[in-house]
Design an enzyme around this catalytic site. Sequence first.
Site, PDB file in Angstrom:
ATOM      1  CB  CYS A   1      -0.979   0.000   1.169  1.00 18.51           C
ATOM      2  SG  CYS A   1      -0.251   0.174   2.783  1.00 18.51           S
TER       3      CYS A   1
ATOM      4  CB  CYS B   1      -4.319   1.603  -1.448  1.00  9.22           C
ATOM      5  SG  CYS B   1      -2.592   1.981  -1.783  1.00  9.22           S
TER       6      CYS B   1
ATOM      7  CB  CYS C   1       2.801  -2.208  -7.400  1.00 14.45           C
ATOM      8  SG  CYS C   1       3.622  -3.692  -6.842  1.00 14.45           S
TER       9      CYS C   1
END
Length: 131
Positions: free
Chosen positions: A9, A82, A89
């Site tokens: 996250c 999230c 990412c």
Amino acid sequence: MPTTVLFLCTGNSVRSQMAEAFLRHYGGDRYDVHSAGLEPKGINPYTIQVMDEVAIDIRAQTSDSVRKYLGIRHFNYAVTVCANAETKCPHALWSRGIKLHWPFDDPAEVEGTEEEKLAKFREVRDLIATR
């Protein structure tokens, strides 16, 4: 060999910490589980409190940067919790594995009384536990 899992996250302070703790608790040694954030902020005290309520102590967990794993670890599963982590990412973390997205509201964004904040933390905790 245990299945490797990384929960991601933005701040690595609430949702990814909860997910890490639940998988450690329920998965045992079948999983090598970690969590990280794009911009780690430390573990939110409400996160510790609501996890204590379900008898899971997360005080030994750390709030880590995703950079800790880049070029060093590859995971069977990378799970973003999230929208920010979903889009930012680094692919290298799961290039040989699977990326999943489990979106949860950020309880740290809730404004109001302490009880209102805790209610949101509990709600998100329970949703993660169910997942």
